[in-house]
Design an enzyme around this catalytic site. Structure first.
Site, PDB file in Angstrom:
ATOM      1  N   LYS A 136       3.946   6.108   4.032  1.00  0.00           N
ATOM      2  CA  LYS A 136       3.091   4.915   3.961  1.00  0.00           C
ATOM      3  C   LYS A 136       2.720   4.409   5.353  1.00  0.00           C
ATOM      4  O   LYS A 136       2.271   3.279   5.513  1.00  0.00           O
ATOM      5  CB  LYS A 136       3.810   3.800   3.180  1.00  0.00           C
ATOM      6  CG  LYS A 136       4.195   4.207   1.758  1.00  0.00           C
ATOM      7  CD  LYS A 136       5.042   3.125   1.104  1.00  0.00           C
ATOM      8  CE  LYS A 136       5.688   3.651  -0.170  1.00  0.00           C
ATOM      9  NZ  LYS A 136       6.694   2.698  -0.698  1.00  0.00           N
ATOM     10  N   PRO A 140       0.818  -1.221   0.000  1.00  0.00           N
ATOM     11  CA  PRO A 140       0.000   0.000   0.000  1.00  0.00           C
ATOM     12  C   PRO A 140       0.849   1.268   0.000  1.00  0.00           C
ATOM     13  O   PRO A 140       1.877   1.326   0.674  1.00  0.00           O
ATOM     14  CB  PRO A 140      -0.834  -0.113   1.276  1.00  0.00           C
ATOM     15  CG  PRO A 140      -0.311  -1.269   2.030  1.00  0.00           C
ATOM     16  CD  PRO A 140       0.505  -2.106   1.114  1.00  0.00           C
ATOM     17  N   GLU A 141       0.419   2.254  -0.775  1.00  0.00           N
ATOM     18  CA  GLU A 141       1.157   3.510  -0.930  1.00  0.00           C
ATOM     19  C   GLU A 141       0.287   4.654  -0.394  1.00  0.00           C
ATOM     20  O   GLU A 141      -0.720   4.404   0.250  1.00  0.00           O
ATOM     21  CB  GLU A 141       1.517   3.695  -2.417  1.00  0.00           C
ATOM     22  CG  GLU A 141       2.257   2.476  -2.985  1.00  0.00           C
ATOM     23  CD  GLU A 141       2.524   2.551  -4.486  1.00  0.00           C
ATOM     24  OE1 GLU A 141       2.790   3.646  -4.993  1.00  0.00           O
ATOM     25  OE2 GLU A 141       2.458   1.494  -5.146  1.00  0.00           O
ATOM     26  N   ARG A 190      12.927  -3.960  -9.708  1.00  0.00           N
ATOM     27  CA  ARG A 190      11.542  -3.578  -9.393  1.00  0.00           C
ATOM     28  C   ARG A 190      10.710  -3.729 -10.659  1.00  0.00           C
ATOM     29  O   ARG A 190      11.159  -3.413 -11.760  1.00  0.00           O
ATOM     30  CB  ARG A 190      11.461  -2.122  -8.909  1.00  0.00           C
ATOM     31  CG  ARG A 190      12.376  -1.778  -7.755  1.00  0.00           C
ATOM     32  CD  ARG A 190      12.062  -2.576  -6.493  1.00  0.00           C
ATOM     33  NE  ARG A 190      10.812  -2.192  -5.869  1.00  0.00           N
ATOM     34  CZ  ARG A 190      10.726  -1.383  -4.824  1.00  0.00           C
ATOM     35  NH1 ARG A 190      11.803  -0.860  -4.289  1.00  0.00           N
ATOM     36  NH2 ARG A 190       9.555  -1.101  -4.290  1.00  0.00           N
ATOM     37  N   LYS A 199      19.128  15.987  -8.420  1.00  0.00           N
ATOM     38  CA  LYS A 199      18.923  14.558  -8.168  1.00  0.00           C
ATOM     39  C   LYS A 199      19.473  13.727  -9.330  1.00  0.00           C
ATOM     40  O   LYS A 199      19.251  14.048 -10.482  1.00  0.00           O
ATOM     41  CB  LYS A 199      17.420  14.295  -7.965  1.00  0.00           C
ATOM     42  CG  LYS A 199      17.075  12.894  -7.581  1.00  0.00           C
ATOM     43  CD  LYS A 199      17.474  12.565  -6.161  1.00  0.00           C
ATOM     44  CE  LYS A 199      17.227  11.085  -5.873  1.00  0.00           C
ATOM     45  NZ  LYS A 199      17.800  10.661  -4.598  1.00  0.00           N
TER      46      LYS A 199
END
Ligand code: ZN
Length: 270
Positions: free
Chosen positions: A58, A2-3, A259, A150
Site C-alpha cells: 500500500k 487505500p489498498e 475489523r 497458514k
C-alpha cells in the site's frame, strides 16, 4: 484505507503527470508527517527530479534523481490531489510538492507519512512485506506453499501484509465473496479446490477494481472521472442489508477481530 487498487491507480496517474519533473519547492505544514527536520528534508528534496513512481503493497515510492526515495503511506484518511494555486481542495495540506505551477497535495496525513529514505533504508523498511498478488509475482505453486500451512481466519489472513501485500478491509471481503468463502472460515480448513478459488478471486477482484479505478472518494485532479469508480461496483463491502447479486440473499455485517466484515450468508461457504 487505500489498498492495492487505489495506490496503483494513484501510481499510474501520478506517473503520467510527474515523471521526469523537478520538485521546485517543498512545503511542510506538519513535521510529524515526515521523518527529518523540515529544513533538512526540504534541502534534500528541493531541486530533485522524480525519476519514477513505484508501488509496493500500500506504499508509493517516489524515486528521486538524488538516489533517495520518498516513501508514502496514506494510512486511514489520507489522500492526494494534483492541482495549482487556483485549483486545490480547501483542506489542510500536511505536505506540498510543487513542480512549477503544478502542485501535489498530501491531505489527511494523520497516521500517514512521507519519509525520505536512502536505498538501504528503503529496502529495510519494505523487507517484511509478503508477495505482491498481481503481475505474475505470485504463481499458483507459490500460493499453494503460502496458504498450505497458514492458520487463522481468511479475513485476518488476507489482511496480514507479511502473508500477502496490498489487501485491506474492503478487498479482503470482496475476495472472500469472489471465492464463495466465509471471511470467518479458517485458512487451514480449505481443500485444494477452495485454495484455488481463493487464488483466482484475489487476482480477479483486484484486477476488476483496478479497471474501475479503485474506491477513493476524491478525484486526483480536476476532471478526473476514473478514480473511485469501484465504489459503485462493490459486491458486499459497505452493502449491509442490500441484495446479493449472485443468490438474492441479504448481505450481512459483523465485526471479525474488531475489523468491519461484510458477506453474504446465502452463497459464501462456512
Ligand atoms: Zn449471495
Amino acid at each position: 484505507m487505500p489498498e492495492l487498487p487505489e495506490m496503483e491507480t494513484y501510481r499510474k496517474l501520478l506517473s503520467e503527470r510527474l515523471s521526469g519533473k523537478e520538485i521546485s519547492r517543498v512545503t511542510i505544514n506538519r513535521e510529524k508527517s515526515i521523518n527529518l527536520e523540515s529544513k533538512s528534508f526540504i534541502s534534500k528534496v528541493q531541486g530533485a527530479r522524480v525519476e519514477a513512481i513505484h508501488r509496493r503493497a500500500k506504499h508509493l515510492i517516489f524515486k528521486l534523481s538524488t538516489g533517495d526515495s520518498l516513501l508514502l503511506h496514506l494510512m486511514l484518511g489520507g489522500w492526494m490531489y494534483v492541482g495549482s494555486e487556483n485549483d486545490q481542495p480547501k483542506r489542510t495540506k500536511q505536505v506540498i510538492l510543487s513542480f512549477g505551477e503544478m502542485e501535489l497535495y498530501f491531505i489527511g496525513l494523520r497516521l500517514g507519512y512521507l519519509h525520505l529514505l536512502s536505498e538501504v533504508e528503503l529496502e529495510k523498511e519494505l523487507a517484511d512485506l509478503g508477495p505482491e498478488p498481481l503481475n505474475g509475482h505470485l504463481s499458483y505453486t507459490a500460493w499453494q506453499d503460502l496458504i498450505g500451512d497458514k492458520r487463522g481466519r481468511l479475513k485476518t489472513t488476507l489482511l496480514d501484509q507479511q502473508f500477502i501485500a496490498g489487501i485491506g478491509n474492503c478487498y479482503s471481503d470482496e475476495i472472500c465473496y469472489g471465492a464463495r468463502l466465509m471471511p470467518t472460515k479458517q485458512a487451514d480448513t480449505l481443500d485444494e479446490a477452495m485454495q484455488k478459488d481463493l487464488y483466482e478471486a484475489i487476482q480477479s477482484v483486484l484486477q476488476r477494481a483496478l479497471g474501475f479505478g479503485g474506491y477513493m472518494d476524491q478525484p486526483l485532479y480536476k476532471g478526473d472521472t476514473f478514480t473511485g469508480g469501484y465504489n459503485k461496483h462493490c459486491f458486499v463491502y459497505d452493502r449491509e442489508g442490500e441484495t446479493c447479486e449472485r443468490c438474492g440473499g441479504t448481505i450481512c455485517f459483523e465485526e471479525v477481530s474488531s475489523r468491519k466484515c461484510f458477506y453474504c450468508p446465502g452463497c459464501q461457504r462456512e
